[in-house]
Design a protein around this motif. Structure first.
Motif, PDB file in Angstrom:
ATOM      1  N   ALA A 106       0.776  -1.157   0.072  1.00  0.00           N
ATOM      2  CA  ALA A 106      -0.046  -0.073   0.063  1.00  0.00           C
ATOM      3  C   ALA A 106       0.847   1.200   0.159  1.00  0.00           C
ATOM      4  N   ALA A 107       1.811   1.245   0.725  1.00  0.00           N
ATOM      5  CA  ALA A 107       2.874   2.463   0.853  1.00  0.00           C
ATOM      6  C   ALA A 107       3.559   2.596  -0.432  1.00  0.00           C
ATOM      7  N   ALA A 108       3.964   1.678  -1.045  1.00  0.00           N
ATOM      8  CA  ALA A 108       4.554   1.590  -2.455  1.00  0.00           C
ATOM      9  C   ALA A 108       3.562   2.144  -3.498  1.00  0.00           C
ATOM     10  N   ARG A 109       2.284   2.044  -3.367  1.00  0.00           N
ATOM     11  CA  ARG A 109       1.337   2.526  -4.067  1.00  0.00           C
ATOM     12  C   ARG A 109       0.806   4.184  -3.465  1.00  0.00           C
ATOM     13  N   GLY A 110       1.545   4.398  -2.565  1.00  0.00           N
ATOM     14  CA  GLY A 110       1.207   5.962  -2.091  1.00  0.00           C
ATOM     15  C   GLY A 110      -0.003   5.962  -1.386  1.00  0.00           C
ATOM     16  N   MET A 111      -0.635   4.867  -0.994  1.00  0.00           N
ATOM     17  CA  MET A 111      -2.004   4.859  -0.382  1.00  0.00           C
ATOM     18  C   MET A 111      -2.023   4.237   1.041  1.00  0.00           C
ATOM     19  N   ALA A 157      -4.293  -2.346   5.604  1.00  0.00           N
ATOM     20  CA  ALA A 157      -3.695  -2.284   4.606  1.00  0.00           C
ATOM     21  C   ALA A 157      -4.438  -3.043   3.508  1.00  0.00           C
ATOM     22  N   GLU A 158      -5.088  -3.943   3.549  1.00  0.00           N
ATOM     23  CA  GLU A 158      -6.174  -4.578   2.594  1.00  0.00           C
ATOM     24  C   GLU A 158      -6.914  -3.650   1.946  1.00  0.00           C
ATOM     25  N   LYS A 177      -7.327  -1.917  -1.694  1.00  0.00           N
ATOM     26  CA  LYS A 177      -8.733  -1.903  -2.331  1.00  0.00           C
ATOM     27  C   LYS A 177      -8.975  -0.582  -2.956  1.00  0.00           C
ATOM     28  N   GLN A 178      -8.838   0.684  -1.791  1.00  0.00           N
ATOM     29  CA  GLN A 178      -8.891   1.862  -2.266  1.00  0.00           C
ATOM     30  C   GLN A 178      -8.094   2.334  -3.480  1.00  0.00           C
ATOM     31  N   ALA A 179      -6.710   1.867  -3.478  1.00  0.00           N
ATOM     32  CA  ALA A 179      -6.003   2.118  -4.475  1.00  0.00           C
ATOM     33  C   ALA A 179      -6.201   1.590  -5.787  1.00  0.00           C
ATOM     34  N   ASP A 180      -6.886   0.439  -5.797  1.00  0.00           N
ATOM     35  CA  ASP A 180      -7.527  -0.139  -7.239  1.00  0.00           C
ATOM     36  C   ASP A 180      -8.523   0.587  -7.580  1.00  0.00           C
ATOM     37  N   ARG A 181      -9.545   1.090  -6.554  1.00  0.00           N
ATOM     38  CA  ARG A 181     -10.578   1.809  -6.960  1.00  0.00           C
ATOM     39  C   ARG A 181     -10.267   3.192  -7.570  1.00  0.00           C
ATOM     40  N   TYR A 194      -4.992  14.920  -6.580  1.00  0.00           N
ATOM     41  CA  TYR A 194      -6.158  16.017  -5.994  1.00  0.00           C
ATOM     42  C   TYR A 194      -7.444  15.470  -5.739  1.00  0.00           C
ATOM     43  N   TYR A 195      -7.788  14.498  -6.867  1.00  0.00           N
ATOM     44  CA  TYR A 195      -9.037  14.066  -7.158  1.00  0.00           C
ATOM     45  C   TYR A 195      -9.179  12.584  -6.374  1.00  0.00           C
ATOM     46  N   SER A 196      -8.102  11.894  -6.073  1.00  0.00           N
ATOM     47  CA  SER A 196      -8.281  10.664  -5.663  1.00  0.00           C
ATOM     48  C   SER A 196      -8.583  10.743  -3.955  1.00  0.00           C
ATOM     49  N   LYS A 197      -9.450   9.915  -3.715  1.00  0.00           N
ATOM     50  CA  LYS A 197      -9.659   9.546  -2.352  1.00  0.00           C
ATOM     51  C   LYS A 197      -8.784   8.661  -1.658  1.00  0.00           C
ATOM     52  N   ARG A 198      -8.368   9.032  -0.476  1.00  0.00           N
ATOM     53  CA  ARG A 198      -7.247   8.595   0.280  1.00  0.00           C
ATOM     54  C   ARG A 198      -7.512   8.272   1.515  1.00  0.00           C
ATOM     55  N   GLY A 199      -6.884   7.370   2.376  1.00  0.00           N
ATOM     56  CA  GLY A 199      -6.965   7.345   3.752  1.00  0.00           C
ATOM     57  C   GLY A 199      -8.043   6.700   4.411  1.00  0.00           C
ATOM     58  N   GLN A 200      -8.119   6.332   5.730  1.00  0.00           N
ATOM     59  CA  GLN A 200      -9.174   5.644   6.278  1.00  0.00           C
ATOM     60  C   GLN A 200     -10.517   6.305   6.215  1.00  0.00           C
ATOM     61  N   LEU A 201     -10.533   7.666   6.108  1.00  0.00           N
ATOM     62  CA  LEU A 201     -11.840   8.364   6.005  1.00  0.00           C
ATOM     63  C   LEU A 201     -12.186   8.604   4.398  1.00  0.00           C
ATOM     64  N   ASN A 202     -11.334   8.036   3.545  1.00  0.00           N
ATOM     65  CA  ASN A 202     -11.658   7.880   2.050  1.00  0.00           C
ATOM     66  C   ASN A 202     -12.271   9.428   1.616  1.00  0.00           C
ATOM     67  N   PHE A 203     -11.375  10.248   1.850  1.00  0.00           N
ATOM     68  CA  PHE A 203     -11.492  11.675   1.335  1.00  0.00           C
ATOM     69  C   PHE A 203     -10.678  12.338   0.346  1.00  0.00           C
ATOM     70  N   SER A 204     -11.035  12.730  -0.809  1.00  0.00           N
ATOM     71  CA  SER A 204     -10.232  13.265  -1.698  1.00  0.00           C
ATOM     72  C   SER A 204      -9.998  14.906  -1.394  1.00  0.00           C
TER      73      SER A 204
END
Lengths: 135, 284
Positions: A75-80, A115-116, A120-124, B187-197
């Protein structure tokens, strides 16, 4: 098969009824997002850690820790990578060093799930971001 | 003779329409993005003049604006600016100066950064340019987000006040365009546990409350950095602000001046092209 830690079922899908407000549903959804253990108890996807009945508790822990750390690094390697994942693994190591295996396994499980979900977030988001561009 | 009606069937119309939309999407470059970005905020806040966006949340939140205007009467960033002026004027050990590294030998160049450097094929921010200058003259690089770096960039920002942000259109170079697109994706990608961009807060929710504070619009964001943050009691760079936001959505922040933040700054600053540079700023 994924590892499912024993946790009290605080929320269940069956507990919802039409009498519950939309706000309650939103609150529970936010809780599920924030707490992976709660998510597990409601039948959400579980973290896929290697299942083994062989070896000592320490060997099983090390196997799970390595798997969770591998996912975190991906996940870190993908910046997420999520904020708390590395800290959970550090705390898990501390519990393991103290011989508290159930607590250590529980923390590793949470880190693995984070991490999982980050992956998934990175894929999406690899394509989903395009739909948010101001046009 | 072919009749027009046979050519203009519904199926062919649909194919032509799809092709037209696809062509438009492919042609949408940075300038189209910027125009759409500006138009969005002008439609969202029709009473706010475009030039006001350089003031961040104080363009939107009138109650906070009055407090901010009082703070600006005795600017808390003044000490940083004075320190930066002294650093700018002091020669390096070998006689070189900061002025030798910047166009026109003037400190008022904030409006031209970040820029895409063809020689190194990377986005160069003002902070990176300051360190490149130091390296050129054998000086140790300054810490990003450190006191001296913030002081220098605050001084250069003050000297740049009133100059319109003038980022060269990245469409003219494939490398620049790729860097711009990376920043746009971030800028437009959601990230993190809160899933925000970034856009979730500063486009979609701009002007709305998050706890007791209102969210600022992204348009004009980069014009006023570095800023003095009252709650921290010190200066803060744009990348430190990025890191704060990333942490707030529970994602792991990147290093200051990382490629991720530099491309994000590149995209965001291009969106504010034409607005006046007005740093350094003061924020709560």
């Amino acid at each position: 098969m994924g590892l499912r830690p024993t946790v009290p079922v605080l929320v269940s899908n069956k507990s919802f009824s039409t009498g519950y407000s939309a706000l309650s549903v939103v609150c529970v959804c936010m809780l599920l997002l924030i707490d992976p253990v709660l998510a597990t108890s409601t039948g959400q996807p579980v973290c896929q850690l290697p299942e083994s009945s062989q070896g000592t508790e320490q060997q099983r822990y090390e196997q799970h820790h390595a798997a969770a750390e591998g996912l975190r690094q991906t996940a870190a390697a993908r910046g997420m990578e999520w904020l708390a994942t590395a800290g959970l693994l550090v705390r898990a190591r501390e519990e393991a060093d103290g011989g508290n295996w159930p607590a250590a396994q529980r923390l590793v499980y949470k880190a693995c799930l984070q991490a999982e979900q980050a992956l998934k977030q990175a894929d999406r988001e690899a394509s989903a971001w395009k739909h948010r561009v101001v046009k | 003779m072919i009749r027009l009606t046979t050519l203009w069937t519904p199926a062919r119309q649909a194919v032509l329409l799809i092709a037209l939309v696809a062509c438009q999407a492919a042609a949408a470059g940075p300038e189209d993005d910027r125009k759409a970005f500006v138009a969005y905020f002008q439609a969202r806040f029709p009473d706010i003049p475009l030039a006001e966006y350089v003031n961040g949340i104080y363009a939107i939140d009138q109650d906070s604006r009055e407090q901010w205007q009082e703070i600006e009467e005795f600017p808390p960033y003044e000490f940083a600016v004075e320190q930066g002026a002294a650093l700018w004027q002091a020669p390096f050990a070998d006689g070189g100066r900061y002025s030798d590294c910047f166009v026109g030998a003037e400190p008022g160049v904030r409006q031209n950064y970040p820029r895409y450097d063809l020689a190194t094929a990377e986005v160069v921010t003002l902070d990176l340019a300051i360190n490149r200058c130091r390296k050129k003259y054998g000086q140790a690089e300054l810490t990003f987000g450190g006191e001296e770096m913030l002081a220098l960039s605050a001084f250069m920002a003050l000297e740049s006040r009133g100059n319109p942000i003038s980022i060269e259109n990245p469409a003219g170079n494939p490398g620049a365009l790729a860097a711009y697109e990376q920043g746009k994706q971030f800028y437009y990608s959601k990230r993190g546990q809160l899933n925000f961009s970034c856009a979730d807060c500063h486009v979609t929710s701009a002007g709305l409350y998050v706890r007791a504070d209102r969210l600022s619009a992204s348009l004009g964001h980069p014009t006023h950095f570095p800023v003095y943050r009252s709650k921290l009691g010190n200066m803060l760079s744009l990348h430190q602000r990025f890191a704060g936001c990333i942490r707030d959505v529970r994602a792991k922040p990147f290093a200051l001046q990382s490629k991720e933040y530099r491309t994000l700054e590149y995209f965001l600053t291009y969106m504010s092209n034409g607005l006046e540079a007005n740093g350094p700023g003061a924020r709560k």
